[in-house]
Design an enzyme around this catalytic site. Sequence first.
Site, PDB file in Angstrom:
ATOM      1  CD  GLU A 210      -3.183   2.443   6.951  1.00 20.71           C
ATOM      2  OE1 GLU A 210      -3.547   2.435   5.766  1.00 20.71           O
ATOM      3  OE2 GLU A 210      -2.782   1.434   7.526  1.00 20.71           O
TER       4      GLU A 210
ATOM      5  CD  GLU B 116      -0.514   4.266   3.054  1.00 19.74           C
ATOM      6  OE1 GLU B 116      -0.964   3.110   2.917  1.00 19.74           O
ATOM      7  OE2 GLU B 116       0.049   4.656   4.083  1.00 19.74           O
TER       8      GLU B 116
END
Length: 479
Positions: A179, A371
């Site tokens: 991320e 995810e």
Amino acid sequence: MSFPKNFLWGGATAANQCEGAYKEGGRGLANVDVTPHGEQRFPVMLGKRKMLQLEEGYYYPALQGIDFYHHYKEDIALFAEMGFRTFRLSIAWSRIFPNGDDAQPNEEGLQFYENVFKECRKYGIEPLVTITHFDCPVHLIKEYGGWKNYKLVEFYKRLVTVLFTRFKGLVHYWLTFNEINIILHLPFMGAGLVFEEGEDEQKAKYLSAHHELEASAWAVKIAHETDAENRVGCMMAAGDYYPYCCMPQDIWEAKMQDRANMMFIDVQARGYYPNYAKKMFERMGLRLPLSKEDERVMREHTVDFIGFSYYSTRCITTRDDVAQTEGNAFKGTKNPYLKASEWGWQIDPLGLRTTMNTLYDRYQKPLFIVENGLGAKDELIPDGNGSFTVDDDYRIAYLREHIKAMKAAVEEDGVELWGYTPWGCIDLVSASTGEMSKRYGFIYTDLDDAGKGTFARYKKKSFAWYQKVIASNGEDLED
Ligand code: BGP
């Protein structure tokens, strides 16, 4: 069939949220270790409260995680039983280089991961390895100021060279930074930044991001040179922005918010900063140092695939009469058309299809959903056979709708998708809150928010469901 035969079904974890054993095997202290549970957690993650050592009176959940360090064989056996074809995990940098700047790697750390990868391979599970998942040795923060310092690019190159060489043939799929766009929201987690009084935080964040982008490009180069079979991806906290209403100002604002996230991937996937970013840096008075060599590496070594997390779309408005809600790492405008989890994260399966199309249209590279999932409170109940289980129909419902959406993106829109690894396939520590009670897993871990429990693992109802999903290659989504 909508999904290719070799579609990588699996699950995702991260070292700092599950490994524990923070002092074992010669491991050094990392930023994630000194991030406490409780009200100081956010100030620490934001880089506003300096906590570079373990302090009295705090509980630090990463120190023990779910003790994956000692349970990995049992956990991987359960993943294999579900039929996983891939397992996403991350490397704790300070297990390999305890201080980050050590001249030689720590053999015990390397051996641990070699054992884990071999355990995966025993079952035909392909490891998907995040090189850095919110993880930075504390020594690099104290000594160099974290990713603000170009030195970190050199230390990262040293790290990846060791990893690619040692694990050649054992690992083929890599993600450079988890991320990467979250650096803007949780800079201590994303880049080991702790701000001084009066420091220009924006500049510090973008300079650090720039170094991570350089490091990421070097990783792609070194990975390909070490093993032509290596595939390296970026990893973005994704989720398209919706304008709250059709006011032109809201449309523009949504575009600006999307750009703030996409800028990172624009560089990693195209090899250079887009003009809108250059203009932004100019306005900020930020001159990013970039040597000719680094510029060439960035340009020539773009990622092979676009990895991303997806929990929800986001919503934005320029109006000030609209409610806010929680989301992955930061708040946003509440979307009145969506339901939300117990933690206020909104639920939008169609938004996954929309986001996939945005990313595929923009980059024309294969996607990998690394995810996705629902954080929820679970109740452990007797399973009738002397053990325990959880009736997590809510989790099954969430995942089913998201798999349907991703299937539509593949089948009807022609999006190229390599795999799907739902987050926290085994319950682990929450990144945002440090809680155990925010559970995502197919496997229940017996631990509470204070870190008390037996560490026992129990299969939830979703375990058998996901097993069936994988066995049917995503065709059978019913209970
Ligand atoms: C992402 C992180 C993960 C993970 C997940 C769920 O931002 O990459 O580490 O934890 O979100 O978030 P949380 O644990 O806060 O519910």
